[in-house]
Write a protein that holds these residues in place. Structure first.
Motif, PDB file in Angstrom:
ATOM      1  N   UNK A  10      -1.801   5.026  -0.179  1.00 18.72           N
ATOM      2  CA  UNK A  10      -1.282   4.378  -1.375  1.00 18.72           C
ATOM      3  C   UNK A  10      -2.260   3.474  -2.096  1.00 18.72           C
ATOM      4  N   UNK A  11      -3.394   3.157  -1.459  1.00 15.45           N
ATOM      5  CA  UNK A  11      -4.387   2.276  -2.076  1.00 15.45           C
ATOM      6  C   UNK A  11      -5.488   3.101  -2.734  1.00 15.45           C
ATOM      7  N   UNK A  12      -5.672   2.884  -4.025  1.00 19.35           N
ATOM      8  CA  UNK A  12      -6.720   3.562  -4.782  1.00 19.35           C
ATOM      9  C   UNK A  12      -7.863   2.569  -4.978  1.00 19.35           C
ATOM     10  N   UNK A  13      -8.992   2.849  -4.344  1.00 27.05           N
ATOM     11  CA  UNK A  13     -10.147   1.952  -4.413  1.00 27.05           C
ATOM     12  C   UNK A  13     -11.156   2.485  -5.416  1.00 27.05           C
ATOM     13  N   UNK A  14     -11.579   1.614  -6.320  1.00 25.57           N
ATOM     14  CA  UNK A  14     -12.604   1.934  -7.311  1.00 25.57           C
ATOM     15  C   UNK A  14     -13.817   1.064  -6.999  1.00 25.57           C
ATOM     16  N   UNK A  15     -14.897   1.699  -6.575  1.00 19.89           N
ATOM     17  CA  UNK A  15     -16.104   0.969  -6.191  1.00 19.89           C
ATOM     18  C   UNK A  15     -17.176   1.128  -7.258  1.00 19.89           C
ATOM     19  N   UNK A  16     -17.654   0.003  -7.782  1.00 21.76           N
ATOM     20  CA  UNK A  16     -18.778   0.002  -8.717  1.00 21.76           C
ATOM     21  C   UNK A  16     -20.036   0.231  -7.889  1.00 21.76           C
ATOM     22  N   UNK A  17     -20.721   1.334  -8.147  1.00 25.49           N
ATOM     23  CA  UNK A  17     -21.731   1.805  -7.203  1.00 25.49           C
ATOM     24  C   UNK A  17     -23.135   1.834  -7.819  1.00 25.49           C
ATOM     25  N   UNK A  18     -23.700   0.654  -7.989  1.00 25.47           N
ATOM     26  CA  UNK A  18     -25.098   0.538  -8.431  1.00 25.47           C
ATOM     27  C   UNK A  18     -25.686  -0.690  -7.742  1.00 25.47           C
ATOM     28  N   UNK A  19     -25.656  -0.714  -6.404  1.00 23.28           N
ATOM     29  CA  UNK A  19     -25.988  -1.939  -5.671  1.00 23.28           C
ATOM     30  C   UNK A  19     -27.419  -2.409  -5.858  1.00 23.28           C
ATOM     31  N   UNK A  20     -28.350  -1.471  -6.111  1.00 15.78           N
ATOM     32  CA  UNK A  20     -29.744  -1.883  -6.291  1.00 15.78           C
ATOM     33  C   UNK A  20     -29.936  -2.716  -7.555  1.00 15.78           C
ATOM     34  N   UNK A  75      -6.805   8.022 -13.793  1.00 15.85           N
ATOM     35  CA  UNK A  75      -6.331   8.751 -12.615  1.00 15.85           C
ATOM     36  C   UNK A  75      -5.296   7.928 -11.853  1.00 15.85           C
ATOM     37  N   UNK A  76      -5.601   6.653 -11.658  1.00 16.86           N
ATOM     38  CA  UNK A  76      -4.701   5.784 -10.901  1.00 16.86           C
ATOM     39  C   UNK A  76      -3.365   5.608 -11.610  1.00 16.86           C
ATOM     40  N   UNK A  77      -3.414   5.552 -12.924  1.00 16.91           N
ATOM     41  CA  UNK A  77      -2.195   5.319 -13.708  1.00 16.91           C
ATOM     42  C   UNK A  77      -1.195   6.458 -13.559  1.00 16.91           C
ATOM     43  N   UNK A  78      -1.677   7.689 -13.566  1.00 13.70           N
ATOM     44  CA  UNK A  78      -0.765   8.837 -13.601  1.00 13.70           C
ATOM     45  C   UNK A  78      -0.413   9.378 -12.219  1.00 13.70           C
ATOM     46  N   UNK A  79      -1.111   8.924 -11.191  1.00 15.41           N
ATOM     47  CA  UNK A  79      -0.874   9.439  -9.841  1.00 15.41           C
ATOM     48  C   UNK A  79       0.224   8.621  -9.157  1.00 15.41           C
ATOM     49  N   UNK A  80       1.355   9.252  -8.897  1.00 12.95           N
ATOM     50  CA  UNK A  80       2.481   8.540  -8.287  1.00 12.95           C
ATOM     51  C   UNK A  80       2.208   8.109  -6.852  1.00 12.95           C
ATOM     52  N   UNK A  81       1.190   8.686  -6.230  1.00 14.38           N
ATOM     53  CA  UNK A  81       0.846   8.290  -4.862  1.00 14.38           C
ATOM     54  C   UNK A  81       0.097   6.957  -4.821  1.00 14.38           C
ATOM     55  N   UNK A  82      -0.383   6.508  -5.964  1.00 14.77           N
ATOM     56  CA  UNK A  82      -1.121   5.242  -6.036  1.00 14.77           C
ATOM     57  C   UNK A  82      -0.134   4.086  -6.146  1.00 14.77           C
ATOM     58  N   UNK A  83      -0.178   3.193  -5.180  1.00 20.26           N
ATOM     59  CA  UNK A  83       0.718   2.036  -5.153  1.00 20.26           C
ATOM     60  C   UNK A  83       0.011   0.742  -5.558  1.00 20.26           C
ATOM     61  N   UNK A  84      -1.306   0.701  -5.402  1.00 20.52           N
ATOM     62  CA  UNK A  84      -2.090  -0.472  -5.802  1.00 20.52           C
ATOM     63  C   UNK A  84      -3.528  -0.031  -6.021  1.00 20.52           C
ATOM     64  N   UNK A  85      -4.265  -0.811  -6.816  1.00 19.45           N
ATOM     65  CA  UNK A  85      -5.643  -0.469  -7.168  1.00 19.45           C
ATOM     66  C   UNK A  85      -6.556  -1.633  -6.806  1.00 19.45           C
ATOM     67  N   UNK A  86      -7.617  -1.318  -6.084  1.00 21.53           N
ATOM     68  CA  UNK A  86      -8.612  -2.309  -5.680  1.00 21.53           C
ATOM     69  C   UNK A  86      -9.937  -2.006  -6.361  1.00 21.53           C
ATOM     70  N   UNK A  87     -10.495  -3.006  -7.045  1.00 18.43           N
ATOM     71  CA  UNK A  87     -11.841  -2.913  -7.606  1.00 18.43           C
ATOM     72  C   UNK A  87     -12.787  -3.703  -6.704  1.00 18.43           C
ATOM     73  N   UNK A 112      -5.425  -4.393 -17.497  1.00 19.83           N
ATOM     74  CA  UNK A 112      -4.496  -5.521 -17.561  1.00 19.83           C
ATOM     75  C   UNK A 112      -3.050  -5.067 -17.733  1.00 19.83           C
ATOM     76  N   UNK A 113      -2.847  -3.975 -18.446  1.00 21.74           N
ATOM     77  CA  UNK A 113      -1.486  -3.528 -18.742  1.00 21.74           C
ATOM     78  C   UNK A 113      -0.975  -2.461 -17.781  1.00 21.74           C
ATOM     79  N   UNK A 114      -1.744  -2.122 -16.754  1.00 24.50           N
ATOM     80  CA  UNK A 114      -1.232  -1.205 -15.737  1.00 24.50           C
ATOM     81  C   UNK A 114       0.024  -1.791 -15.099  1.00 24.50           C
ATOM     82  N   UNK A 115       1.001  -0.958 -14.867  1.00 25.50           N
ATOM     83  CA  UNK A 115       2.217  -1.446 -14.216  1.00 25.50           C
ATOM     84  C   UNK A 115       2.012  -1.644 -12.717  1.00 25.50           C
ATOM     85  N   UNK A 116       0.984  -1.016 -12.164  1.00 23.89           N
ATOM     86  CA  UNK A 116       0.717  -1.107 -10.730  1.00 23.89           C
ATOM     87  C   UNK A 116      -0.132  -2.345 -10.418  1.00 23.89           C
ATOM     88  N   UNK A 117      -0.022  -2.888  -9.218  1.00 22.31           N
ATOM     89  CA  UNK A 117      -0.822  -4.059  -8.846  1.00 22.31           C
ATOM     90  C   UNK A 117      -2.318  -3.754  -8.869  1.00 22.31           C
TER      91      UNK A 117
END
Length: 235
Positions: A12-22, A41-53, A93-98
């Motif tokens: 249920x957790x959708x993780x979005x990782x900013x990937x340019x560490x160097x 993707x996170x907005x329309x996927x019913x399996x996503x319960x929360x989003x982590x950046x 900001x306006x996503x209904x999901x946490x």
């Protein structure tokens, strides 16, 4: 999905990782496009319960705009850059999901603006938050000035934006800029609690908190009655 963004959906957790560490996860057009697609993707996927950046690596969530890329932009491209970043943060900001930003290290400029668009900001005890744009001769362009003022008030916003003051985790917590100082293993516990929330009630409550146009008591009561009825009927 662009290599500058890594996504993962698990339990249920959708993780979005900013990937340019160097480059401390600074954001150019490619990364912005990746964030935009991931949020859609996170907005329309019913399996996503929360989003982590989060940011890849140990040094930064994100230090904001890719300055080398930004300085090469022509006038029309600058306008697109500003509008695109604004659109993404408004969408978050306006996503209904946490939505949660986990900040380990630096969150500066556009990185801080992205975090401000999230419902919650969890930070490590080594986090540094700052908005250095004015010091560098431009302005926060992705909605950060409005969100920061709404969150911490005018006086603290002036410290951070006009004076360019860098805040450590304790000071950020004191003024209400962040939600909580955590160890990395505490992030999942926080997210698990969020994912147990009733989604319709959460979405309605979030909308009510953020809707600054409802300024009269009567309108507030009308909305609250409607929201409670809808959540009761649906959950």
């Amino acid at each position: 999905m662009t290599d500058f963004i890594i996504t993962n959906l698990e339990n249920g957790l959708f993780t979005i990782t900013l990937n340019y560490p160097e480059k401390m996860n600074c954001m150019g057009f490619d990364m912005l496009e990746g964030i935009d697609k991931a949020v859609d993707m996170a907005k329309i996927n019913d399996d996503v319960k929360a989003i982590l950046f989060q940011g890849a690596g140990e040094r930064a969530f994100s230090t904001g705009a890719n300055i080398k890329e930004f300085e090469k932009l022509k006038d029309g491209e600058v306008k697109r850059w500003i509008e695109f970043g604004n659109d993404i943060n408004n969408k978050i900001e306006t996503l209904s999901k946490p939505t949660v930003a986990y900040i380990n290290g630096y969150a500066m400029g556009g990185g801080l603006e992205l975090a401000l668009a999230c419902d919650f900001r969890l930070v490590s005890d080594t986090a540094i938050l700052a908005s250095p744009e004015v010091s560098n001769g431009w302005l926060p362009g992705w909605g950060g000035m409005t969100r920061l003022r709404r969150l911490v008030g005018e006086a603290h916003s002036k410290r951070i934006i006009l004076f360019g003051e860098k805040l450590d985790a304790n000071e950020a917590l004191r003024i209400g800029l962040i939600t909580k100082i955590v160890q990395r293993n505490e992030v999942q516990e926080f997210l698990n609690k969020l994912m147990r929330m009733k989604p319709i009630a959460y979405a309605l409550a979030k909308s009510a908190i953020m809707d600054s146009t409802r300024t009269t008591l009567g309108t507030d009561v009308d909305f609250d009655v409607l929201a409670v009825k809808i959540s009761h009927d649906k959950e």
